[in-house]
Write a protein that holds these residues in place. Structure first.
Motif, PDB file in Angstrom:
ATOM      1  N   SER A  70     -36.272  -0.265  14.437  1.00 32.88           N
ATOM      2  CA  SER A  70     -35.975   0.953  15.187  1.00 32.88           C
ATOM      3  C   SER A  70     -34.482   1.052  15.485  1.00 32.88           C
ATOM      4  CB  SER A  70     -36.759   0.979  16.509  1.00 32.88           C
ATOM      5  OG  SER A  70     -36.401   2.114  17.270  1.00 32.88           O
ATOM      6  N   PRO A  71     -33.704   1.610  14.565  1.00 38.35           N
ATOM      7  CA  PRO A  71     -32.261   1.744  14.792  1.00 38.35           C
ATOM      8  C   PRO A  71     -31.906   2.476  16.086  1.00 38.35           C
ATOM      9  CG  PRO A  71     -32.761   2.115  12.493  1.00 38.35           C
ATOM     10  CD  PRO A  71     -34.078   2.020  13.203  1.00 38.35           C
ATOM     11  N   VAL A  72     -32.622   3.543  16.404  1.00 36.62           N
ATOM     12  CA  VAL A  72     -32.302   4.318  17.606  1.00 36.62           C
ATOM     13  C   VAL A  72     -32.388   3.452  18.859  1.00 36.62           C
ATOM     14  CG1 VAL A  72     -33.091   6.182  19.118  1.00 36.62           C
ATOM     15  CG2 VAL A  72     -32.922   6.572  16.664  1.00 36.62           C
ATOM     16  N   LEU A  73     -33.423   2.640  18.965  1.00 37.35           N
ATOM     17  CA  LEU A  73     -33.579   1.784  20.133  1.00 37.35           C
ATOM     18  C   LEU A  73     -32.703   0.538  20.037  1.00 37.35           C
ATOM     19  CD1 LEU A  73     -37.433   2.065  20.719  1.00 37.35           C
ATOM     20  CD2 LEU A  73     -35.586   3.207  21.962  1.00 37.35           C
ATOM     21  N   ASP A  74     -32.457   0.080  18.834  1.00 36.26           N
ATOM     22  CA  ASP A  74     -31.631  -1.115  18.653  1.00 36.26           C
ATOM     23  C   ASP A  74     -30.207  -0.888  19.159  1.00 36.26           C
ATOM     24  OD1 ASP A  74     -31.147  -3.834  17.345  1.00 36.26           O
ATOM     25  OD2 ASP A  74     -29.656  -2.591  16.326  1.00 36.26           O
ATOM     26  N   GLY A 202     -31.229  -6.429  25.723  1.00 34.44           N
ATOM     27  CA  GLY A 202     -30.665  -5.112  25.954  1.00 34.44           C
ATOM     28  C   GLY A 202     -31.118  -4.466  27.247  1.00 34.44           C
ATOM     29  N   THR A 203     -30.878  -3.168  27.352  1.00 31.18           N
ATOM     30  CA  THR A 203     -31.161  -2.429  28.586  1.00 31.18           C
ATOM     31  C   THR A 203     -32.317  -1.438  28.412  1.00 31.18           C
ATOM     32  OG1 THR A 203     -29.474  -0.771  28.002  1.00 31.18           O
ATOM     33  CG2 THR A 203     -28.764  -2.635  29.357  1.00 31.18           C
ATOM     34  N   LEU A 204     -33.206  -1.701  27.476  1.00 34.30           N
ATOM     35  CA  LEU A 204     -34.335  -0.809  27.249  1.00 34.30           C
ATOM     36  C   LEU A 204     -35.279  -0.800  28.447  1.00 34.30           C
ATOM     37  CD1 LEU A 204     -35.338  -1.636  23.540  1.00 34.30           C
ATOM     38  CD2 LEU A 204     -33.719   0.077  24.377  1.00 34.30           C
ATOM     39  N   THR A 205     -35.845   0.358  28.719  1.00 40.55           N
ATOM     40  CA  THR A 205     -36.858   0.463  29.767  1.00 40.55           C
ATOM     41  C   THR A 205     -38.169  -0.135  29.243  1.00 40.55           C
ATOM     42  OG1 THR A 205     -37.643   2.620  29.006  1.00 40.55           O
ATOM     43  CG2 THR A 205     -35.787   2.606  30.567  1.00 40.55           C
ATOM     44  N   ASP A 206     -39.117  -0.335  30.133  1.00 37.43           N
ATOM     45  CA  ASP A 206     -40.415  -0.874  29.719  1.00 37.43           C
ATOM     46  C   ASP A 206     -41.083   0.050  28.701  1.00 37.43           C
ATOM     47  OD1 ASP A 206     -40.104  -3.077  31.330  1.00 37.43           O
ATOM     48  OD2 ASP A 206     -41.292  -2.264  32.991  1.00 37.43           O
ATOM     49  N   LYS A 207     -40.939   1.357  28.914  1.00 34.22           N
ATOM     50  CA  LYS A 207     -41.527   2.318  27.985  1.00 34.22           C
ATOM     51  C   LYS A 207     -40.867   2.239  26.621  1.00 34.22           C
ATOM     52  CE  LYS A 207     -42.770   7.222  27.621  1.00 34.22           C
ATOM     53  NZ  LYS A 207     -42.700   8.552  28.295  1.00 34.22           N
ATOM     54  N   GLU A 208     -39.558   2.060  26.595  1.00 35.15           N
ATOM     55  CA  GLU A 208     -38.830   1.934  25.327  1.00 35.15           C
ATOM     56  C   GLU A 208     -39.172   0.624  24.614  1.00 35.15           C
ATOM     57  OE1 GLU A 208     -34.875   4.612  26.444  1.00 35.15           O
ATOM     58  OE2 GLU A 208     -34.958   2.477  26.957  1.00 35.15           O
TER      59      GLU A 208
END
Length: 310
Positions: A70-74, A202-208
Motif C-alpha cells: 500500500s504505497p499511499v499508506l506506506d 509510523g503514525t497510521l491510525t488504527d483504522k489505517e
C-alpha cells in the motif's frame, strides 16, 4: 514408503484447499474496507489509483519500492508532514494498493508511461520533485533522463541506483513461492507478516493499520510485482547506459538492513552515484530500508530545506 508419500501429499493438498477457502471468505468480508481513498483513472486499459493531498504550488510525487502493498499508506507518515506546504501525489502502479493487477509489461518505459498518464488524467502537471523509494529509484532516474523538463529534483528514500543491481542475486523461484503463498492465503497463517514498518513505526491510525492489512492480503507478490523484479536488471542497465541525469538530488541512505547488502556496500552504491553530481547531497540515516516509516521527521525537515533551496 509410497503410502507415506501419498498421505503427506494428501494432507498438504487438504491444507492448501482449506487455506484457499478461508482466504476467499476473508477477502469477501474485507471487500467493504477495500475502498480507494483517492481517485481512480483508466490507464493503458486498466484502473490506476492516484492519491492527492494538499494544494501547494510545488508538487511532490511519491514512488513506491518494489512489493510495497500500500504505497499511499506506506508514505503517509512522511507526506502528512509536508502536505500543508506542498501538493502531495502518490501514484500506485499496476498491482499495487488500489490499482488493478494487470498483464501489462513491466519494462521501464511502460511503467513510466503509465505513471505519467495517470498524473495527466488526474490533472497533475509538472514539473515534479520525485520521492522514489528503493527500486523506483530506477524509474525516477529514467524519468529525469527522458523528460528532464518534468523533473525539478529527486529526493531518494534509500533509493536503488543502477549499480546495485549489477551483481544482485535474484531468487525468482523463492519470489514465485511467495506468490503461491499469497494466492492460497497461506500468508494469513504467518504471525505478524502483515505488520509493515508503516504499521510498526509510523503514525497510521488504527483504522489505517486495519486497511493496510486488508490491502496486504490482496497486493502481495502480485503478477506485476513479480514482472518488475524479473525486468529490474534489464531496466537498471538501460538507465546506467543513459548516464546520470543533471538534476538536483538529495539521497537519504539507510544502514542497508533489508536491502540484501551490508551497510558499507549499500551506502557505497549511493555515494559513488552522487559523487560527481554538482547539486547532489547524501544523508546517512541509522535506519533500516523503509526510512520513510522510521525517520520521517528528519526526512521531512531536510527535504523542505532542500526544496526551498533549489
Amino acid at each position: 514408503m509410497a503410502i507415506i508419500v501419498s498421505v503427506i501429499i494428501a494432507v498438504f493438498a487438504c491444507i492448501i484447499v482449506a487455506s484457499y477457502s478461508n482466504h476467499q471468505i476473508q477477502l469477501s468480508k474485507e471487500d467493504e474496507l477495500f475502498i480507494p481513498n483517492g481517485q481512480v483513472v483508466e490507464v493503458n486499459g486498466h484502473q490506476m489509483h492516484v492519491y492527492i493531498e494538499g494544494d501547494g504550488e510545488e508538487t511532490l510525487v511519491f514512488m513506491s519500492g518494489g512489493g510495497t502493498s500500500s504505497p499511499v499508506l506506506d508514505f503517509k507518515s512522511l507526506y502528512s508532514l509536508l502536505s500543508d506546504k506542498y501538493r502531495i501525489v502518490v501514484v500506485e502502479k499496476a498491482g499495487y494498493g488500489f490499482s488493478e493487477v494487470t498483464e501489462s509489461k513491466r519494462d521501464i518505459d511502460t511503467i513510466l508511461s503509465e505513471t505519467r498518464e495517470a498524473l495527466l488524467k488526474s490533472k497533475v502537471e509538472g514539473p515534479y520533485t520525485l520521492f522514489p523509494h528503493s527500486m523506483s529509484g530506477i524509474e525516477a532516474l529514467h524519468w529525469a533522463q527522458v523528460y528532464p523538463e518534468e523533473v525539478k529534483a529527486i529526493i531518494g528514500l534509500d533509493m536503488a541506483v543502477p549499480m546495485a543491481y549489477k551483481n544482485y542475486d535474484i531468487n525468482m523461484s523463492l519470489i514465485r513461492l511467495g506468490t503461491f503463498a499469497a494466492n492460497t492465503g497461506l500468508t494469513r497463517w504467518i504471525p505478524n507478516l502483515s505488520e509493515s514498518d508503516a504499521i510498526k513505526y509510523g503514525t497510521l491510525t488504527d483504522k489505517e493499520k486495519e486497511l493496510y492489512e486488508v490491502i496486504f492480503y490482496r497486493r502481495t507478490s502480485t503478477k506485476n510485482m513479480i514482472k518488475e523484479v524479473d525486468h529490474v536488471k534489464e531496466n537498471a542497465k538501460k538507465v546506467e547506459n543513459a548516464g546520470i541525469p543533471n538534476v538536483p538530488m538529495l539521497l537519504f541512505a539507510s544502514n542497508g538492513q533489508r536491502t540484501g547488502w551490508d551497510e558499507k556496500t549499500w551506502v557505497g552504491f549511493q555515494k559513488d552515484f552522487i559523487g560527481d553530481l554538482e547539486n547532489g547531497k547524501l544523508i546517512e540515516l541509522n535506519s533500516s530500508h523503509y526510512v520513510q516509516n522510521i525517520k520521517y521527521e528528519r526526512i521531512a525537515k531536510d527535504s523542505e530545506n532542500f526544496i526551498e533551496g533549489l
